[in-house]
Design an enzyme around this catalytic site. Structure first.
Site, PDB file in Angstrom:
ATOM      1  N   LYS A  22      -0.738   5.622  -5.391  1.00  0.00           N
ATOM      2  CA  LYS A  22      -1.755   5.324  -6.402  1.00  0.00           C
ATOM      3  C   LYS A  22      -2.664   6.527  -6.667  1.00  0.00           C
ATOM      4  CE  LYS A  22      -3.183   1.723  -4.055  1.00  0.00           C
ATOM      5  NZ  LYS A  22      -2.155   1.675  -3.004  1.00  0.00           N
ATOM      6  N   GLN A  64      -4.902  -0.245  -1.069  1.00  0.00           N
ATOM      7  CA  GLN A  64      -3.878  -1.075  -0.389  1.00  0.00           C
ATOM      8  C   GLN A  64      -2.898  -1.641  -1.429  1.00  0.00           C
ATOM      9  OE1 GLN A  64      -7.409  -1.898   0.829  1.00  0.00           O
ATOM     10  NE2 GLN A  64      -6.994  -0.061   1.993  1.00  0.00           N
ATOM     11  N   GLY A  95       0.830  -1.196   0.000  1.00  0.00           N
ATOM     12  CA  GLY A  95       0.000   0.000   0.000  1.00  0.00           C
ATOM     13  C   GLY A  95       0.866   1.249   0.000  1.00  0.00           C
ATOM     14  N   ASP A  96       0.206   2.395  -0.102  1.00  0.00           N
ATOM     15  CA  ASP A  96       0.899   3.694  -0.065  1.00  0.00           C
ATOM     16  C   ASP A  96       1.905   3.858  -1.197  1.00  0.00           C
ATOM     17  OD1 ASP A  96      -0.471   4.119   2.350  1.00  0.00           O
ATOM     18  OD2 ASP A  96       1.117   3.093   3.464  1.00  0.00           O
ATOM     19  N   GLU A  97       1.646   3.262  -2.335  1.00  0.00           N
ATOM     20  CA  GLU A  97       2.594   3.357  -3.461  1.00  0.00           C
ATOM     21  C   GLU A  97       2.474   4.684  -4.199  1.00  0.00           C
ATOM     22  OE1 GLU A  97       0.398   0.853  -3.209  1.00  0.00           O
ATOM     23  OE2 GLU A  97       1.526  -1.012  -2.921  1.00  0.00           O
ATOM     24  N   GLY A 131      -5.973   5.735   1.830  1.00  0.00           N
ATOM     25  CA  GLY A 131      -5.792   7.188   1.848  1.00  0.00           C
ATOM     26  C   GLY A 131      -5.079   7.576   0.573  1.00  0.00           C
ATOM     27  N   HIS A 132      -5.817   8.073  -0.398  1.00  0.00           N
ATOM     28  CA  HIS A 132      -5.219   8.412  -1.693  1.00  0.00           C
ATOM     29  C   HIS A 132      -5.009   9.923  -1.776  1.00  0.00           C
ATOM     30  CE1 HIS A 132      -6.637   4.385  -3.636  1.00  0.00           C
ATOM     31  NE2 HIS A 132      -5.705   4.253  -2.725  1.00  0.00           N
ATOM     32  N   THR A 190      -4.802  -6.880   4.912  1.00  0.00           N
ATOM     33  CA  THR A 190      -6.146  -6.352   5.068  1.00  0.00           C
ATOM     34  C   THR A 190      -7.127  -7.483   4.717  1.00  0.00           C
ATOM     35  OG1 THR A 190      -7.570  -4.452   4.636  1.00  0.00           O
ATOM     36  CG2 THR A 190      -6.337  -5.331   2.734  1.00  0.00           C
TER      37      THR A 190
HETATM   38  P1  IMP Z   1      -7.027  -2.848   8.046  1.00  0.00           P
HETATM   39  O1  IMP Z   1      -7.161  -2.777   6.558  1.00  0.00           O
HETATM   40  O2  IMP Z   1      -7.417  -1.565   8.720  1.00  0.00           O
HETATM   41  O3  IMP Z   1      -7.711  -4.034   8.621  1.00  0.00           O
HETATM   42  O4  IMP Z   1      -5.468  -3.023   8.387  1.00  0.00           O
HETATM   43  C1  IMP Z   1      -4.757  -4.212   8.079  1.00  0.00           C
HETATM   44  C2  IMP Z   1      -3.323  -3.899   7.660  1.00  0.00           C
HETATM   45  O5  IMP Z   1      -3.338  -3.227   6.400  1.00  0.00           O
HETATM   46  C3  IMP Z   1      -2.586  -2.954   8.609  1.00  0.00           C
HETATM   47  O6  IMP Z   1      -1.217  -3.317   8.612  1.00  0.00           O
HETATM   48  C4  IMP Z   1      -2.751  -1.592   7.976  1.00  0.00           C
HETATM   49  O7  IMP Z   1      -1.731  -0.692   8.348  1.00  0.00           O
HETATM   50  C5  IMP Z   1      -2.670  -1.963   6.507  1.00  0.00           C
HETATM   51  N1  IMP Z   1      -3.386  -1.040   5.628  1.00  0.00           N
HETATM   52  C6  IMP Z   1      -4.716  -0.948   5.409  1.00  0.00           C
HETATM   53  N2  IMP Z   1      -4.995  -0.024   4.508  1.00  0.00           N
HETATM   54  C7  IMP Z   1      -3.826   0.494   4.113  1.00  0.00           C
HETATM   55  C8  IMP Z   1      -3.475   1.487   3.137  1.00  0.00           C
HETATM   56  O8  IMP Z   1      -4.297   2.069   2.442  1.00  0.00           O
HETATM   57  N3  IMP Z   1      -2.138   1.738   3.011  1.00  0.00           N
HETATM   58  C9  IMP Z   1      -1.208   1.072   3.726  1.00  0.00           C
HETATM   59  N4  IMP Z   1      -1.483   0.141   4.638  1.00  0.00           N
HETATM   60  C10 IMP Z   1      -2.792  -0.154   4.822  1.00  0.00           C
END
Ligand code: IMP
Length: 434
Positions: free
Chosen positions: A16, A224, A12-14, A40-41, A239
């Site tokens: 996008k 993600q 995630g966080d690339e 979070g885009h 996730t």
């Molecule tokens: P959840 O999606 O809130 O259940 O989190 C599960 C895992 O995915 C955790 O390690 C979060 O930090 C990670 N995660 C979820 N959404 C993002 C994202 O958009 N960017 C980066 N990490 C994410």
């Protein structure tokens, strides 16, 4: 006309958001297929920063249609906070944004369950974004979820909430030591959201099918990243949805043959937020430099991201499980002045060398990344608008990423602004982007 999926190839966080924003100008419809407001885009335009969590980033391009598909879990409060903010800024959403009537909703008790279960996990906590994502998907798979269409009918809503609270409140009282939830309060709240949701609801699969048949092109926007995918990621530190391109079909109700190509977005280095393995993590001054220069703090939670070198093992895997046709490399500018650069080409996991992503990464006692060095560059890639303006070493770094990942690089982003994008013509990107 091509319909293209855009996926994250890392954790995630690339970056996008910026790429979707750039592509959105060239597509007619932008559709999210999984995740929720854990994403979070970030898009920066004219110095103004916009962070979108649930609404596809395409909404910022006038005239584009946006879809939140059935595979997304929707927190109505978060959705309307975002919609209201967009409206205040003059971005119209009604008639442009469609939410699948089959999308599952996040309810207040999902937050309660998540807090309770993360606490009970203790040192093994996933480090979630605390948005109720996991429990909402658990309910969906457990067949007790509440879908957007359900909150249009108060009786249906009340019956489902009463039945769910039967179990949830037992959990709250006896397992998580938390206050039980009051059914009437939730029914009241969600009937209100139902009223607000009504004009946005649609059979989005049908809308997309109609659009595709009419020759309009669709961008499928992933959230993600590959290594957070519930099937293909570093389980259980993932996730709860399919962030990979396979999620497009089930998460939007479009046939897999409608996806004409897959674009993988990859940062020029690696970051991860939350718990779980990250073989190339750097806990030294280079890691800190990447964090500072790259402003590597979560767009949703503000948590500092773990930073490290580019991981070609992770990238190769992402190319395979997504079927990536082309890579977009982001944040190349963050590497300005770092010399040498390192690329991880294999792992040694508990003494065994792996060229491909092993399934036991999360239970391994020792993971040693095997690196090769690449020369860094003097000067900066910032401001370049064509590949010829890049220092030779930056071009060589991109070429090496292509070689070790097995995917051609079609674009590189060299700054936060919308305009800071360099195309590398002559590759598969030319056929995928209208
Ligand atoms: P959840 O999606 O809130 O259940 O989190 C599960 C895992 O995915 C955790 O390690 C979060 O930090 C990670 N995660 C979820 N959404 C993002 C994202 O958009 N960017 C980066 N990490 C994410």
């Amino acid at each position: 006309m091509p319909n293209v999926a855009l996926v994250g190839t890392q954790w995630g966080d690339e970056g996008k958001g910026k790429i979707v924003d750039w592509l959105a100008e060239r597509f007619d419809v932008i559709a999210r297929y999984q995740g929720g407001n854990n994403a979070g885009h970030t898009v920066i335009h004219d110095g103004v920063k916009q962070v979108l969590h649930l609404v596809p980033s395409g909404i910022l391009r006038p005239g584009k249609e946006c879809v939140i598909g059935n595979g997304v879990v929707v927190d109505p409060e978060a959705l309307f906070k975002e919609i209201d903010r967009l409206q205040e800024q003059g971005v119209e959403t009604l008639g442009r944004l469609w939410v699948s009537d089959r999308a599952h909703l996040i309810l207040p008790y999902h937050h309660g369950i998540e807090l309770g279960s993360e606490k009970r996990r203790g040192k093994d906590a996933i480090g979630t974004t605390s948005r109720g994502i996991g429990p909402a998907y658990q309910d969906k798979m457990g067949r007790s979820g509440i879908r957007a269409i359900d909150c249009i009918d108060r009786d249906v809503l009340a019956a489902k909430i009463a039945s769910n609270l039967d179990v949830v409140n037992d959990l709250m009282r006896h397992l998580y030591d938390r206050e039980p939830f009051v059914a009437d309060e939730i029914v009241e709240q969600y009937a209100h959201w139902g009223e607000r949701l009504k004009p946005y609801l649609a059979d989005t699969s049908l809308r997309l099918d109609t659009a595709i048949r009419a020759g309009r092109n669709v961008l499928f926007e992933g959230a993600q990243g590959t290594h957070l995918d519930v099937d293909h990621g570093t389980y259980p530190f993932v996730t709860s949805s399919n962030a990979t391109s396979g999620g497009v079909s089930s998460g939007l109700g479009v046939g897999p043959n409608r996806v004409d190509g897959v674009l993988g977005v990859t940062k020029a280095y690696t970051t991860r937020v939350g718990s779980g393995p990250m073989p190339t993590q750097l806990d030294d001054e280079i890691g800190q430099k990447l964090r500072d220069v790259g402003q590597e703090y979560g767009a949703t939670t503000g948590r500092p991201r773990r930073c490290g070198w580019f991981d070609a093992v992770a990238a190769r895997y992402a190319v395979r499980v997504n079927g990536c046709d082309v890579f977009v490399v982001t944040k190349l500018d963050v590497l300005d002045g770092i010399d040498p650069l390192r690329i991880c080409v294999a792992y040694e996991v508990d003494g065994v060398r792996h060229e491909e992503m092993p399934a036991n990464l999360t239970s391994a006692k020792e993971i040693v990344p095997i690196y090769e060095d690449c020369p860094g560059w003097k000067g900066s890639v910032i401001g370049a608008r064509t590949i010829d303006e890049f220092p030779e070493e930056a071009k060589a770094y991109l070429r090496r990423i292509e070689e070790v990942s097995g995917c051609s690089v079609g674009m590189a982003s060299n700054g936060a602004e919308r305009e800071a994008i360099v195309q590398l013509p002559g590759g598969p990107l030319d056929d995928l982007v209208p």
